[in-house]
Motif scaffolding. Structure first.
Motif, PDB file in Angstrom:
ATOM      1  N   ARG C  23      19.954  24.847  32.915  1.00 43.36           N
ATOM      2  CA  ARG C  23      19.419  25.427  31.692  1.00 43.36           C
ATOM      3  C   ARG C  23      20.059  24.762  30.476  1.00 43.36           C
ATOM      4  O   ARG C  23      21.207  24.346  30.526  1.00 43.36           O
ATOM      5  CB  ARG C  23      19.754  26.910  31.601  1.00 43.36           C
ATOM      6  N   VAL C  25      19.865  24.442  25.762  1.00 48.00           N
ATOM      7  CA  VAL C  25      19.333  24.955  24.487  1.00 48.00           C
ATOM      8  C   VAL C  25      19.206  23.768  23.550  1.00 48.00           C
ATOM      9  O   VAL C  25      20.128  22.953  23.459  1.00 48.00           O
ATOM     10  CB  VAL C  25      20.281  26.007  23.882  1.00 48.00           C
ATOM     11  N   GLN C  27      18.807  21.707  19.873  1.00 44.54           N
ATOM     12  CA  GLN C  27      19.520  21.837  18.596  1.00 44.54           C
ATOM     13  C   GLN C  27      18.924  22.950  17.741  1.00 44.54           C
ATOM     14  O   GLN C  27      19.590  23.519  16.894  1.00 44.54           O
ATOM     15  CB  GLN C  27      19.455  20.511  17.841  1.00 44.54           C
ATOM     16  N   ASN C  28      17.644  23.213  17.978  1.00 41.53           N
ATOM     17  CA  ASN C  28      16.999  24.275  17.210  1.00 41.53           C
ATOM     18  C   ASN C  28      17.162  25.640  17.875  1.00 41.53           C
ATOM     19  O   ASN C  28      16.530  26.616  17.456  1.00 41.53           O
ATOM     20  CB  ASN C  28      15.513  23.954  17.016  1.00 41.53           C
ATOM     21  N   TRP C  49      10.134  22.706  27.923  1.00 38.64           N
ATOM     22  CA  TRP C  49      10.578  23.108  26.586  1.00 38.64           C
ATOM     23  C   TRP C  49      10.116  24.535  26.320  1.00 38.64           C
ATOM     24  O   TRP C  49       9.087  24.952  26.833  1.00 38.64           O
ATOM     25  CB  TRP C  49      10.003  22.163  25.514  1.00 38.64           C
ATOM     26  N   ASN C  72       6.293  10.664  30.504  1.00 38.80           N
ATOM     27  CA  ASN C  72       6.715   9.839  29.358  1.00 38.80           C
ATOM     28  C   ASN C  72       7.843   8.897  29.773  1.00 38.80           C
ATOM     29  O   ASN C  72       8.540   9.128  30.748  1.00 38.80           O
ATOM     30  CB  ASN C  72       7.284  10.733  28.241  1.00 38.80           C
ATOM     31  N   GLN C  73       7.985   7.866  28.938  1.00 39.18           N
ATOM     32  CA  GLN C  73       9.121   6.940  29.110  1.00 39.18           C
ATOM     33  C   GLN C  73      10.278   7.526  28.320  1.00 39.18           C
ATOM     34  O   GLN C  73      10.122   7.882  27.158  1.00 39.18           O
ATOM     35  CB  GLN C  73       8.707   5.579  28.505  1.00 39.18           C
ATOM     36  N   TYR C  74      11.468   7.632  28.922  1.00 44.31           N
ATOM     37  CA  TYR C  74      12.641   8.092  28.171  1.00 44.31           C
ATOM     38  C   TYR C  74      13.846   7.277  28.599  1.00 44.31           C
ATOM     39  O   TYR C  74      14.284   7.363  29.745  1.00 44.31           O
ATOM     40  CB  TYR C  74      12.873   9.590  28.402  1.00 44.31           C
ATOM     41  N   LYS C  75      14.385   6.490  27.679  1.00 50.82           N
ATOM     42  CA  LYS C  75      15.559   5.647  27.992  1.00 50.82           C
ATOM     43  C   LYS C  75      15.402   4.884  29.293  1.00 50.82           C
ATOM     44  O   LYS C  75      16.170   5.082  30.235  1.00 50.82           O
ATOM     45  CB  LYS C  75      16.831   6.504  28.076  1.00 50.82           C
ATOM     46  N   ARG C  81       7.140  15.956  31.192  1.00 54.38           N
ATOM     47  CA  ARG C  81       7.056  17.087  30.273  1.00 54.38           C
ATOM     48  C   ARG C  81       6.209  18.119  31.009  1.00 54.38           C
ATOM     49  O   ARG C  81       5.000  17.921  31.201  1.00 54.38           O
ATOM     50  CB  ARG C  81       6.389  16.612  28.988  1.00 54.38           C
ATOM     51  N   VAL C 208      33.236  23.388  51.534  1.00 52.26           N
ATOM     52  CA  VAL C 208      34.652  23.527  51.186  1.00 52.26           C
ATOM     53  C   VAL C 208      35.520  22.838  52.234  1.00 52.26           C
ATOM     54  O   VAL C 208      36.422  22.054  51.916  1.00 52.26           O
ATOM     55  CB  VAL C 208      35.044  25.012  51.031  1.00 52.26           C
ATOM     56  N   ARG C 211      35.460  19.102  51.854  1.00 50.65           N
ATOM     57  CA  ARG C 211      36.277  18.535  50.777  1.00 50.65           C
ATOM     58  C   ARG C 211      37.769  18.614  51.103  1.00 50.65           C
ATOM     59  O   ARG C 211      38.525  17.707  50.782  1.00 50.65           O
ATOM     60  CB  ARG C 211      36.006  19.270  49.475  1.00 50.65           C
ATOM     61  N   PHE C 293      18.236  -8.652  38.807  1.00 52.58           N
ATOM     62  CA  PHE C 293      19.471  -8.075  39.324  1.00 52.58           C
ATOM     63  C   PHE C 293      19.339  -6.552  39.324  1.00 52.58           C
ATOM     64  O   PHE C 293      18.724  -5.974  38.429  1.00 52.58           O
ATOM     65  CB  PHE C 293      20.656  -8.458  38.427  1.00 52.58           C
ATOM     66  N   ARG C 303      28.866  -3.931  42.189  1.00 48.08           N
ATOM     67  CA  ARG C 303      28.174  -5.214  42.076  1.00 48.08           C
ATOM     68  C   ARG C 303      26.719  -5.038  41.647  1.00 48.08           C
ATOM     69  O   ARG C 303      26.107  -4.018  41.895  1.00 48.08           O
ATOM     70  CB  ARG C 303      28.204  -5.932  43.443  1.00 48.08           C
ATOM     71  N   ASN C 304      26.173  -6.069  41.006  1.00 52.42           N
ATOM     72  CA  ASN C 304      24.738  -6.147  40.725  1.00 52.42           C
ATOM     73  C   ASN C 304      24.160  -7.100  41.752  1.00 52.42           C
ATOM     74  O   ASN C 304      24.582  -8.257  41.811  1.00 52.42           O
ATOM     75  CB  ASN C 304      24.465  -6.758  39.344  1.00 52.42           C
TER      76      ASN C 304
END
Lengths: 312, 312, 312, 312, 312, 312
Positions: C23, C25, C27-28, C49, C72-75, C81, C208, C211, C293, C303-304
């Motif tokens: 979850r 929030v 900026q607005n 949203w 959508n394309q994002y970074k 969406r 648990v 780990r 690469f 490595r690449n």
């Protein structure tokens, strides 16, 4: 109400200390402020959107502000949306309510450590400890032992020294091969250079000298000067305590220019680590739920620590 | 007369235990034997030149021999030139006079450790400790804690556990955040796998299983089997103690497959190191003169340790 | 339509499994959800949203949802969406279409591995393998071999074991100095502890115990218990297989408490790495264009990797 | 009689090759010679005490000598006491009886590797391999693959390449994502620089160029020159094979200036290690008794390897 | 107006070069562009919100654009909000005003370096240097010495070589044990492989060959080919210069396949580092205020460097 | 005749200084002495077999003896068989003929370094340098710069400082961004602590303080005391020079408690290394034949250095 008690959805006003802040601009070009507030229970980040010049002018690190805000969840942490912020007369606040508090009273620490120094039998070691304590004076009881990680509160250095001294006494009782005078003196002196390494007892940062020299080298030079003034420059005790100050981080990689080569120096390093880590555990184990792992602890080799279920 | 009392030039006869030996041939083709003799005061090397078959036939590791020899200096150490060597009835000797002796009596260690186990409050932890102690029985009080370096004598494991337990108790008193039951159980169990890792309580070497598995993994498996037999396979206490056994060397590089991730596991590692190093200091500081450095200590990061002058 | 086929600009509805969600929030101050959806072709992140309470109530990790969205394309990555999201009767879906699929059918893997076990000539080794397989049962064919990186799909463990076993057979044919029974048994047993190290065959996380102990130590203990029950506690075969389980990561730094000290253990480590890396290559080389690469691969020393042009 | 068959006490004469020798003087001022003799079964050290000038004049590395000696035990190894040493006409000896012998006949290796090259489908890769093989000619079948450790015999390089090629073929069959042409070419070319790195096929040492450049850089330069002469300087195949030659040691620390960044380069490194280690195991496992550990193997991370009891 | 002169709040138009750009989509689904602009004074990031297709079509890396923007503060850095962007005839611009400028004129560097080559006394070394310079031609004076960190501008390679050569001359004068011809030749040749390692003199990136081979191995192969063509394949000078090219990074970890083993090779590594670090200091010390620390410098072991107060 | 001129077989008498000696006993029980003799050309080991009490009584480290001996080859080195040894009046000898000689006259070094100090423009830096030079006085021109490896002769410290200062001046001329005053002061001060770290200018060993503190920490404390006495405790110049003294080993691993964080500190570390390594090369390159490799140089990362053939 304390910061630790805030919950998502809360809308209220409260007094908090301004620990740090930075200015920013949103994607829409509107200026805003990110402020880190703190009180004795912890820290929280707040945002002032569409910040006005008169609001910004009031902000100053170290002031206690009356803040009107609501609390939101943002990326697994709580965050304040600040609606207003006022600075009232600072005399109305008790500073201790806004800074991390150690578990011990300063007066208690001062009388305990002073009493411990009295028990040092070797007169040269005792003179050296007393003269160095006198040189730093009351700062010894105010400075923290670290800027973060462990004992990062007013009185942290003395609290750390007190904890270590108690453990050192146990070690000397269990293992009589260790020289109690040396080990106790090493405990009291080892981190004294932090008073120059940091800028202030409260909201402390590294000083320029702290970064360029480090508390180990600062203290070794200060200690040598005081020993020289006392006429003890060539005493075996001076040499041993200089070595213990220099070697107390245990390894070259950790900033000690020499490794421990005296048996009490080796113990000093263990005792320092045990007390520091216990303080770190004390800080974050309280916040963990049973059966939970902590986040990665940078100062603990990036380990995630586990809080047992049922077995306390 | 004890080995430690020998001086260059001495010519005498004495009873000593044969700890190790190898055959050789001189440049002139003559066979000889190199024998390491020991008694409760230490070890010394001896040579039998022009060894005869009947002499060689008598030699056996573990036997106590009546040796006729003189003492010479060879490359900064003393060495025996053995003239004759006889094996008499072994019943005439008290074994304790020929092996390194711990500082504590076995009966004292047994009653102390048994009493400590009684103080464990958590019934599951107590059951687990008792059942594991029962499984190894009297061997717990006979095995050493290492083949060299520290606590390398009959009863060494119990002596190490006893020293650690005393320190663990101090730590728990000073820092109440540590669970005393867990830490004490970890102290008692952590090195129990050494009973399988070594071949014998006396003149011990690494066993094949010891080299291929290591005492950490041996003990974790044994402990898990016993916990499963007790019906505790899925208990939190079982999980925590398995973790403490596995992580007690502190780092992957030192043979622990996981780093400590529970606060008591972290303390167990510190306490283990402090007690082991104290025992090492105990062994070599006694032989150092004041103002002298030791030779490089392999088990202590190749450091040379210094013995202070005048300041004990 | 599969997730891998989505392109920027697409507007459609599709069924996808909810793998994770958090979850947030804006900026607005508006709440939103970040959901990771998956199907058998891969994963994609989506945002809802202005999420409504009734939408959020429907979300649950592991459910298959009917999602209405545009792409959508994002970074440098695609992002959904999400306009709406509905949970229908889960019985209408075939789970296999929503999880990463291995290249082999479970039945095929089961019959192949069962047949391989039949070829083990040494009766003790065979007994040990069979008893351990029986102990984990059908889980062996369901668990993945890793939570990410390689063989991270239902049946991944069995697929990894099958690939390694085929390679082990080739190695034994080419180099007769290796004991085929030992190597094959090591292949089958080495990662079996992952069944306890992970929480589930699907959408698995570290448990648990996983780990705090690690699959290596879990399996060594389980194997030793089963060997003991069979009366094989002191058999050489038991010792060798315990060693192979413990040492299969090859280095202390990689979590093995002992390095390989038996020739088949050394080969097991190579074969494990070759099969795991081949599976990693299989996963990301397909997505690379010729002459490109890869991004830095964390599990491959950052490595690449390069995909050749023209030379396949 | 072969060197491996010598036993302590033996007195005899035998022909052996002089591998190395050094002059010395005893404590009594008498000159002596230490000579390492070898034949196809192994090496042994011999001493000539009170060596005479005319004896010393006969000694030359690489000659086969008729040696009169007796065998003694010296520090856990056998040693020869040489009474006389004569050099006869070298034509009477078959060199192969005095050097380590590979398991394969040179003609067999030549025809197998030549046939493998024929199976390379990509014409540019095939041209590159053929031209590089032509450039080194018969030396490819004479040089060793290392001066010690593994494949250190006449024909060792070709034997290593043959073993790796068989394993590479298996890998390509099991995992079709690897390009067989590239991997096979990488196998054949990767160590070809050793022909310049060493001084000779027999009794080889590192050459000056070998020490200052290393076989990896020597081969990369030679390969690039040949590719340029063929007009293939800018071909993708040339780039990939240069990369595979450079990266085949897998890590910068092991002398590769780049890490593998092409999937076949990664496999080449694994296959190289597996074949080399198998050859090392082959050399020393034969000498171990069951239930014994080897001495520390420097080329295998100082590990002691174990030979199982009963389980072959 | 230059980029370095921009201040928060500025609204203006200016010509800047497009160095890099990426597309994105806001949380509200609106497409935008992130563009890195540069001129000879530095770089700045700009955003075009609600980018229109016709704007995006104009953007191309390497073009100089007329940009209309205002300047905002964003997370401790300035950022441009771009209102419009036009591409005019590129002939109207002087490229040098838009790229980082070295401190020396190309003609000056060419004549200085050419004159230095003339001073090489050894005819073979001189031939080798001249032939290699001829092979790369004018590119030697255009390429940078690194894509970032140091000498990252048109002419950077020649500037770096010129600085190093001056220092090498001083070293040879002070310490006559170094062979000036060798050291000077090493300086001129060592980084010449960067011409193939990078894609272009301007806005350069690593080429595929650069990533798979590295400039060290590229240059060693090129140099060997040229030496072979000159008939110098077996000359000592060729061997020494190949070694110096290969070893100039000083350590295997830094990409040299061999460490320096010739005294001039050791000096080459020091001189290379001193000139490169001086150039880095030159770049960032200018921007630091007195008494300030730099941010962590990745290429300088993550150190923060300090600019002294008052003491220049 | 100098030690370096001795050849195997030589029988003669000569005066040599006794540098070190140890007692031993042969296998036959006879006592002997191993003595290391030296003169200005080097060192050689000698043995006195069947040493008599009156001979042994004459031996004392630091005395010059008249020795009667013959020279033998022993394990690739020459060794003396000493027949007699007499101690005459020490006044008859010129000490300089028996110790390693630096290339510069002490008077020359004193006047050069004094003149350099005069050129320091900053009055505070100059005061600090002068006061520290005054504090150590003539010892500065007598002590070595290391006990072995480099500049290990009377006057070695001043010779090292002089060489570094000349190089520092060149660096400051070529790169004006460096503060000449700071760098020159750093050069003069950096190793001054060696005067306390070693026991004596001649035949020096590490002192107890040298081992427990190290010259870096000794000098930082001494410098700080002197700066404090001058009233410069809080001057920026004092801080910078303390930092340069502390950081001049460049890395924590090499004994510097802080890494260089000031640009002149970084250069100091490079200049220190370049001058020290040049001195090492000077020492051993002279003894190498052309085309030969040195033995492994411990202080140079165990590298073998190569002396070129024909190319000087």
């Amino acid at each position: 109400m304390k910061i630790k008690e805030y919950t998502s959805g809360l809308k209220t006003s409260n007094a908090m200390l301004i620990a740090r802040y930075t200015r920013g601009v949103t994607q829409n070009g509107a200026p805003y402020l990110s402020i880190t507030f703190q009180d004795s229970s912890g820290e929280i980040e707040g945002k002032i959107w569409d910040v006005k010049a008169e609001q910004e002018a009031r902000i100053q690190v170290g002031l206690i502000a009356e803040v009107k805000f609501d609390v939101n969840q943002y990326k697994q942490a709580l965050q304040l949306r600040v609606h207003d912020l006022e600075i009232k007369d600072q005399k109305n606040y008790v500073l201790e309510e806004f800074v991390n508090a150690g578990q011990f009273d300063i007066n208690f620490l001062r009388s305990e450590i002073t009493a411990m120094i009295e028990t040092i039998a070797d007169p040269i070691i005792k003179d050296l400890v007393v003269a160095n304590m006198d040189a730093v004076g009351e700062q010894f009881y105010q400075y923290p032992a670290a800027t973060r990680n462990h004992h990062d509160f007013v009185g942290g250095l003395a609290t750390h020294v007190y904890g270590m001294a108690k453990l050192a006494e146990s070690v000397c009782e269990l293992y009589p091969i260790y020289n109690r005078d040396l080990l106790l003196a090493g405990v009291i002196l080892h981190d004294m250079g932090k008073i120059e390494e940091y800028t202030a007892p409260l909201l402390s940062e590294y000083s320029v000298a702290g970064r360029l020299l480090g508390h180990i080298s600062i203290m070794q030079a200060n200690f040598t000067m005081i020993a020289t003034q006392l006429g003890y420059a060539d005493k075996e005790q001076t040499l041993l305590l200089r070595h213990m100050i220099l070697s107390h981080h245990g390894q070259l990689d950790y900033g000690s220019p020499v490794m421990p080569m005296v048996k009490e120096a080796e113990m000093l390093n263990f005792i320092d680590n045990m007390d520091a880590r216990t303080n770190m555990f004390d800080k974050f184990y309280g916040d963990l739920g049973e059966g939970e792992f902590s986040s990665r602890m940078f100062a603990l080799d990036n380990r995630n620590f586990y809080k047992a279920k049922g077995v306390k």
